[in-house]
Scaffold this motif. Structure first.
Motif, short mmCIF file in Angstrom:
data_model
loop_
_atom_site.label_atom_id
_atom_site.label_comp_id
_atom_site.label_asym_id
_atom_site.label_seq_id
_atom_site.Cartn_x
_atom_site.Cartn_y
_atom_site.Cartn_z
N ASP A 91 12.02 -1.00 6.42
CA ASP A 91 11.22 -1.23 5.21
C ASP A 91 10.37 -2.48 5.40
N PRO A 92 9.03 -2.34 5.41
CA PRO A 92 8.19 -3.53 5.64
C PRO A 92 8.06 -4.44 4.42
N ARG A 93 8.52 -3.97 3.23
CA ARG A 93 8.37 -4.75 1.98
C ARG A 93 6.91 -5.10 1.72
N GLY A 94 6.03 -4.13 1.88
CA GLY A 94 4.63 -4.35 1.59
C GLY A 94 4.34 -4.20 0.11
N GLY A 95 3.08 -4.34 -0.24
CA GLY A 95 2.66 -4.20 -1.63
C GLY A 95 2.23 -5.53 -2.22
N HIS A 96 1.27 -5.45 -3.14
CA HIS A 96 0.69 -6.67 -3.69
C HIS A 96 1.69 -7.53 -4.46
N GLN A 97 2.55 -6.91 -5.24
CA GLN A 97 3.50 -7.70 -6.01
C GLN A 97 4.45 -8.47 -5.09
N ARG A 98 4.93 -7.78 -4.06
CA ARG A 98 5.86 -8.44 -3.15
C ARG A 98 5.18 -9.55 -2.36
N TYR A 99 3.98 -9.28 -1.84
CA TYR A 99 3.39 -10.33 -1.02
C TYR A 99 2.89 -11.49 -1.87
N ASN A 100 2.53 -11.25 -3.13
CA ASN A 100 2.19 -12.38 -4.01
C ASN A 100 3.42 -13.24 -4.28
N GLU A 101 4.57 -12.59 -4.46
CA GLU A 101 5.82 -13.34 -4.63
C GLU A 101 6.11 -14.18 -3.39
N ALA A 110 -3.24 5.81 9.59
CA ALA A 110 -1.84 5.46 9.36
C ALA A 110 -1.68 4.69 8.06
N ALA A 111 -0.57 4.90 7.38
CA ALA A 111 -0.25 4.11 6.19
C ALA A 111 0.04 2.68 6.61
N ARG A 112 -0.53 1.73 5.87
CA ARG A 112 -0.37 0.32 6.21
C ARG A 112 0.14 -0.43 4.99
N PRO A 113 1.26 -1.12 5.11
CA PRO A 113 1.75 -1.89 3.97
C PRO A 113 0.81 -3.05 3.67
N PRO A 114 0.33 -3.21 2.44
CA PRO A 114 -0.47 -4.40 2.12
C PRO A 114 0.33 -5.67 2.34
N ILE A 115 -0.23 -6.60 3.10
CA ILE A 115 0.46 -7.86 3.38
C ILE A 115 -0.52 -9.01 3.24
N LEU A 116 0.01 -10.22 3.17
CA LEU A 116 -0.84 -11.41 3.19
C LEU A 116 -1.60 -11.47 4.51
N GLY A 117 -2.86 -11.86 4.43
CA GLY A 117 -3.64 -12.03 5.64
C GLY A 117 -4.51 -10.84 5.98
#
Length: 323
Positions: A226-236, A207-214
């Motif tokens: 929309d899970p708002r995943g991705g490195h740029q978003r979770y770094n913000e 399954a596709a998994r949104p990159p998240i903190l943790g």
């Protein structure tokens, strides 16, 4: 290091013993956790039984692995284990930043390393084996391995590579003991494969998994938002969490609006991230988001794990099961 020599004659009896215990252990896990137990955990328990005390010492000394968590239910008298001081058994081997999807089955040897089954959905079998260094960054990672026995094999490979790169790393007789453990893993490999075939397809593999903190992100069904995943978003988000920025409250409010509209993805991501971030200012928010999102996704057992964990997150020891 030890004198372990693998005895192939122990394979069939150990498999028969753990197969005979599987139904009772599976019922215990379903009753206590609300989760489905994979048959490959019985094969891992058989492997531990088959290598005996000497093999388990070699596994601990040479590879840094020892059984823990729900694997202990397969031991002699394991079903008599209960939570100490009246504590819920779901708290056993559950560190404060472990996500609810993580259920420990195996201990490592440094920085709170522990391995677990990853349950994306309580109605389904666990998707993969994961690991977490609880006393380091406490992020959860996975090598996408399907069984605990496969994880042991990977750790043996890693130990061999470490020894090849740095001869001073290895203990006396380490290579021979690892070779014996590798023979044991190979002897149980067919049973491991049969167990997977018996259980059938695992829904969330790949399954596709949104990159998240943790670490490991959630597997989400279509239509969950929309899970708002991705490195740029979770770094913000991480920088905002650290700063206690007002924007965090805006994100939480937006996630709750989407949750109320039937789209729990963002609430689950924020809940998981804030759970991992582990700041008192967001503790109530993380639980509210997590529990509500899991229930909206039909993942009631994960919501209940989150609730019991948050109620006891400050335990001084996660060694909860007692005979």
């Amino acid at each position: 290091m030890g004198d372990f020599a693998f005895d192939h004659e122990r394979v069939a009896p150990s498999l028969a013993t753990m197969d005979s215990r599987f139904d009772a252990v599976a019922e215990r896990v379903l009753r206590g956790y609300g989760l489905r137990l994979p048959r490959h955990l019985a094969v891992f328990a058989a492997f531990l039984d088959g290598i005996g005390d000497a093999g388990r010492r070699a596994l601990a000394d040479g590879v840094g692995l020892s059984p823990g968590g729900i694997t202990r239910y397969f031991e002699d008298g394991g079903l008599a284990l209960t939570g100490r001081d009246g504590l819920d058994e779901r708290l056993d081997s559950r560190f404060r930043c472990d996500p609810p999807e993580f259920v420990t089955v195996l201990w490592g040897d440094s920085d709170g390393l522990h391995f677990g089954l990853w349950y994306d959905d309580p109605a389904e079998l666990p998707t993969m084996v994961v690991h977490n260094y609880a006393r380091d960054s406490a992020e959860t990672w996975s090598e996408q391995l399907p069984t605990v026995l496969a994880q042991v094999g990977r750790r043996l490979d890693d130990a061999d590579m470490d020894a090849a790169d740095d001869p001073d790393y290895d203990e006396p007789d380490g290579a021979r003991q690892r070779a014996e453990l590798r023979r044991a893993v190979a002897a149980y490999a067919d049973a491991d494969e049969r167990a997977r075939d018996h259980d059938g397809a695992v829904r969330w593999v790949g399954a596709a998994r949104p990159p998240i903190l943790g670490g490991v992100g959630p597997a989400l069904p279509d239509g969950s938002g929309d899970p708002r995943g991705g490195h740029q978003r979770y770094n913000e988000r991480y920088e905002a969490y650290r700063a206690g920025a007002p924007q965090v409250r805006e994100w939480i409010a937006q996630a709750e609006r989407e949750l109320a509209a039937g789209e729990p993805a963002y609430a689950l991501v924020l809940g998981r991230e804030l759970h991992w971030f582990d700041a008192d200012a967001y503790r109530a928010d993380s639980l509210r988001l997590l529990a509500s999102a899991y229930r909206a996704l039909g993942r009631q057992a994960l919501a209940e794990i989150a609730e019991v964990h948050h109620a006891h997150r400050d335990l001084r020891s996660v060694d909860v099961l007692r005979g």
